[in-house]
Design a protein around this motif. Sequence first.
Motif, PDB file in Angstrom:
ATOM      1  N   GLY A  30       0.801  -1.221   0.000  1.00 52.13           N
ATOM      2  CA  GLY A  30       0.000   0.000   0.000  1.00 52.13           C
ATOM      3  C   GLY A  30       0.831   1.266   0.000  1.00 52.13           C
ATOM      4  N   PRO A  31       1.560   1.544   1.074  1.00 55.91           N
ATOM      5  CA  PRO A  31       2.372   2.772   1.112  1.00 55.91           C
ATOM      6  C   PRO A  31       3.714   2.662   0.387  1.00 55.91           C
ATOM      7  CG  PRO A  31       2.461   1.664   3.221  1.00 55.91           C
ATOM      8  CD  PRO A  31       1.479   0.899   2.388  1.00 55.91           C
ATOM      9  N   GLY A  32       4.090   1.493  -0.101  1.00 57.82           N
ATOM     10  CA  GLY A  32       5.369   1.356  -0.797  1.00 57.82           C
ATOM     11  C   GLY A  32       6.543   1.309   0.166  1.00 57.82           C
ATOM     12  N   ARG A  33       7.562   2.142  -0.090  1.00 59.70           N
ATOM     13  CA  ARG A  33       8.727   2.171   0.803  1.00 59.70           C
ATOM     14  C   ARG A  33       8.431   3.090   1.974  1.00 59.70           C
ATOM     15  NH1 ARG A  33      13.857   4.925   1.571  1.00 59.70           N
ATOM     16  NH2 ARG A  33      13.427   6.413  -0.096  1.00 59.70           N
ATOM     17  N   VAL A  34       8.623   2.563   3.165  1.00 57.04           N
ATOM     18  CA  VAL A  34       8.307   3.296   4.390  1.00 57.04           C
ATOM     19  C   VAL A  34       9.530   3.308   5.300  1.00 57.04           C
ATOM     20  CG1 VAL A  34       6.937   3.248   6.515  1.00 57.04           C
ATOM     21  CG2 VAL A  34       5.831   2.789   4.310  1.00 57.04           C
ATOM     22  N   GLY A  35       9.912   4.487   5.761  1.00 54.08           N
ATOM     23  CA  GLY A  35      10.958   4.607   6.756  1.00 54.08           C
ATOM     24  C   GLY A  35      10.350   4.599   8.144  1.00 54.08           C
ATOM     25  N   SER A  36      11.047   3.994   9.102  1.00 53.18           N
ATOM     26  CA  SER A  36      10.479   3.905  10.451  1.00 53.18           C
ATOM     27  C   SER A  36      11.588   3.929  11.495  1.00 53.18           C
ATOM     28  CB  SER A  36       9.665   2.614  10.613  1.00 53.18           C
ATOM     29  OG  SER A  36      10.527   1.483  10.654  1.00 53.18           O
ATOM     30  N   ILE A  37      11.198   4.207  12.707  1.00 54.86           N
ATOM     31  CA  ILE A  37      12.101   4.086  13.847  1.00 54.86           C
ATOM     32  C   ILE A  37      11.511   3.047  14.795  1.00 54.86           C
ATOM     33  CG2 ILE A  37      11.004   6.074  14.975  1.00 54.86           C
ATOM     34  CD1 ILE A  37      13.739   6.601  16.309  1.00 54.86           C
ATOM     35  N   LEU A  38      12.316   2.050  15.134  1.00 55.98           N
ATOM     36  CA  LEU A  38      11.892   0.990  16.050  1.00 55.98           C
ATOM     37  C   LEU A  38      12.557   1.276  17.397  1.00 55.98           C
ATOM     38  CD1 LEU A  38      12.324  -2.101  13.673  1.00 55.98           C
ATOM     39  CD2 LEU A  38      10.329  -0.615  13.973  1.00 55.98           C
ATOM     40  N   ARG A  39      11.838   1.899  18.264  1.00 56.82           N
ATOM     41  CA  ARG A  39      12.404   2.313  19.549  1.00 56.82           C
ATOM     42  C   ARG A  39      12.575   1.102  20.475  1.00 56.82           C
ATOM     43  NH1 ARG A  39      12.503   7.696  19.425  1.00 56.82           N
ATOM     44  NH2 ARG A  39      10.943   8.782  18.136  1.00 56.82           N
ATOM     45  N   GLY A  40      13.761   1.024  21.069  1.00 57.19           N
ATOM     46  CA  GLY A  40      14.034  -0.031  22.031  1.00 57.19           C
ATOM     47  C   GLY A  40      14.276  -1.397  21.421  1.00 57.19           C
ATOM     48  N   ALA A  41      14.389  -1.483  20.087  1.00 54.72           N
ATOM     49  CA  ALA A  41      14.546  -2.797  19.455  1.00 54.72           C
ATOM     50  C   ALA A  41      15.867  -3.464  19.815  1.00 54.72           C
ATOM     51  CB  ALA A  41      14.436  -2.655  17.932  1.00 54.72           C
ATOM     52  N   ARG A  42      16.863  -2.655  20.241  1.00 53.87           N
ATOM     53  CA  ARG A  42      18.174  -3.224  20.560  1.00 53.87           C
ATOM     54  C   ARG A  42      18.370  -3.407  22.064  1.00 53.87           C
ATOM     55  NH1 ARG A  42      21.391   1.025  18.974  1.00 53.87           N
ATOM     56  NH2 ARG A  42      23.274  -0.182  19.395  1.00 53.87           N
ATOM     57  N   ARG A  43      17.326  -3.181  22.837  1.00 50.55           N
ATOM     58  CA  ARG A  43      17.440  -3.466  24.272  1.00 50.55           C
ATOM     59  C   ARG A  43      17.498  -4.970  24.490  1.00 50.55           C
ATOM     60  NH1 ARG A  43      12.927   0.435  25.395  1.00 50.55           N
ATOM     61  NH2 ARG A  43      13.902   2.410  25.944  1.00 50.55           N
ATOM     62  N   GLY A  46      14.817  -7.343  23.332  1.00 46.60           N
ATOM     63  CA  GLY A  46      14.108  -6.730  22.217  1.00 46.60           C
ATOM     64  C   GLY A  46      14.104  -7.642  20.994  1.00 46.60           C
ATOM     65  N   SER A  47      13.308  -7.271  20.025  1.00 44.48           N
ATOM     66  CA  SER A  47      13.161  -8.090  18.818  1.00 44.48           C
ATOM     67  C   SER A  47      13.575  -7.284  17.597  1.00 44.48           C
ATOM     68  CB  SER A  47      11.707  -8.551  18.671  1.00 44.48           C
ATOM     69  OG  SER A  47      11.543  -9.295  17.492  1.00 44.48           O
ATOM     70  N   LEU A  48      14.583  -7.799  16.888  1.00 37.60           N
ATOM     71  CA  LEU A  48      15.051  -7.136  15.676  1.00 37.60           C
ATOM     72  C   LEU A  48      14.471  -7.837  14.454  1.00 37.60           C
ATOM     73  CD1 LEU A  48      18.826  -6.557  16.470  1.00 37.60           C
ATOM     74  CD2 LEU A  48      17.103  -4.789  16.107  1.00 37.60           C
ATOM     75  N   PRO A  49      13.820  -7.116  13.545  1.00 33.81           N
ATOM     76  CA  PRO A  49      13.329  -7.750  12.323  1.00 33.81           C
ATOM     77  C   PRO A  49      14.496  -8.155  11.429  1.00 33.81           C
ATOM     78  CG  PRO A  49      13.045  -5.382  12.205  1.00 33.81           C
ATOM     79  CD  PRO A  49      13.523  -5.679  13.600  1.00 33.81           C
ATOM     80  N   ALA A  50      14.252  -9.106  10.553  1.00 36.76           N
ATOM     81  CA  ALA A  50      15.299  -9.643   9.683  1.00 36.76           C
ATOM     82  C   ALA A  50      14.897  -9.505   8.220  1.00 36.76           C
ATOM     83  CB  ALA A  50      15.541 -11.124  10.004  1.00 36.76           C
ATOM     84  N   PRO A  51      15.863  -9.315   7.328  1.00 36.68           N
ATOM     85  CA  PRO A  51      15.533  -9.284   5.902  1.00 36.68           C
ATOM     86  C   PRO A  51      15.098 -10.666   5.417  1.00 36.68           C
ATOM     87  CG  PRO A  51      17.907  -9.280   6.220  1.00 36.68           C
ATOM     88  CD  PRO A  51      17.293  -9.131   7.585  1.00 36.68           C
ATOM     89  N   PHE A  52      14.372 -10.671   4.296  1.00 37.81           N
ATOM     90  CA  PHE A  52      13.904 -11.898   3.643  1.00 37.81           C
ATOM     91  C   PHE A  52      12.919 -12.689   4.504  1.00 37.81           C
ATOM     92  CE2 PHE A  52      18.598 -11.539   2.519  1.00 37.81           C
ATOM     93  CZ  PHE A  52      18.371 -10.612   1.526  1.00 37.81           C
ATOM     94  N   GLN A  53      12.334 -12.020   5.465  1.00 40.62           N
ATOM     95  CA  GLN A  53      11.333 -12.612   6.337  1.00 40.62           C
ATOM     96  C   GLN A  53      10.008 -11.893   6.080  1.00 40.62           C
ATOM     97  OE1 GLN A  53      11.177 -14.782   9.545  1.00 40.62           O
ATOM     98  NE2 GLN A  53       9.059 -14.417   8.900  1.00 40.62           N
TER      99      GLN A  53
END
Length: 258
Positions: A30-43, A46-53
């Motif tokens: 829908g929105p195409g390419r979206v930039g985002s900030i994932l706050r606290g993902a590296r605590r 925390g949960s880090l998203p992965a490419p190709f998933q």
Amino acid sequence: MRDLDWQPAYLLHARAYRETSVLAEWLLPGPGRVGSILRGARRKGGSLPAPFQPYFVQVAGGGELRQIPGIEPAGPALSLTGGALFSGLYLNELLVRLLPRELPQPELFVAYAGALGELAELVGGDMTDIELVLRRFERQLLDSMGQTVSNMHQADTHEPLRPGCFYQYYPEHGWLPAREGQRGACDGDDILAVAADALDTPARRRLAKALYRMALEPLLGGRPLKSRDLFAAMVPAAAGAIFTEPPPAPTADEEPAS
């Protein structure tokens, strides 16, 4: 945030931001390419998203960096190895570098998911199979950006290209007649086959590679692709088979009449 829609998404790129956060680029239909900030993902924890998933995500807020309050896996992670892995990174880098943000890309999203699926199914790193996946996606990306490479008509007369005749491609003009044996001259049979996505010979795969590379280079602003350079450093022989330089520019006596 429970009332936000869940949307299919793939992570294209992520990098550390401040102490515990991550800046992430996503591809959604829908929105195409979206930039985002994932706050606290590296605590810790925390949960880090992965490419190709494949994921389902919720998108909130506005501006250059959106909020992603919800992330859920939409299926198993795709396993890409060897040349397929570098090729997946190449696709991701193309999308991050070339796609404007917040422009719907439903067809390109399907094409990207299909390309990753094909790469994941490749066994043994066959370079020809990888080439076909990359050429098809490059063409779909160029089409989505309104940069379709015209392979069907002569630039000066708009007459259909003819099998058995030879033509030279000029990036700012298109196909013009050429002499057999002239540097860069291409057989009309091969040009028409590339237009039909029939990349069934080495000559046709080389031609498609050169045409799409010439179309992509100006869009990339002359800046090299890191994934391409990494591939060349790690697997030089394979990189030569997949990524090539554009064909030599016409010499002065071969320039088209203005």
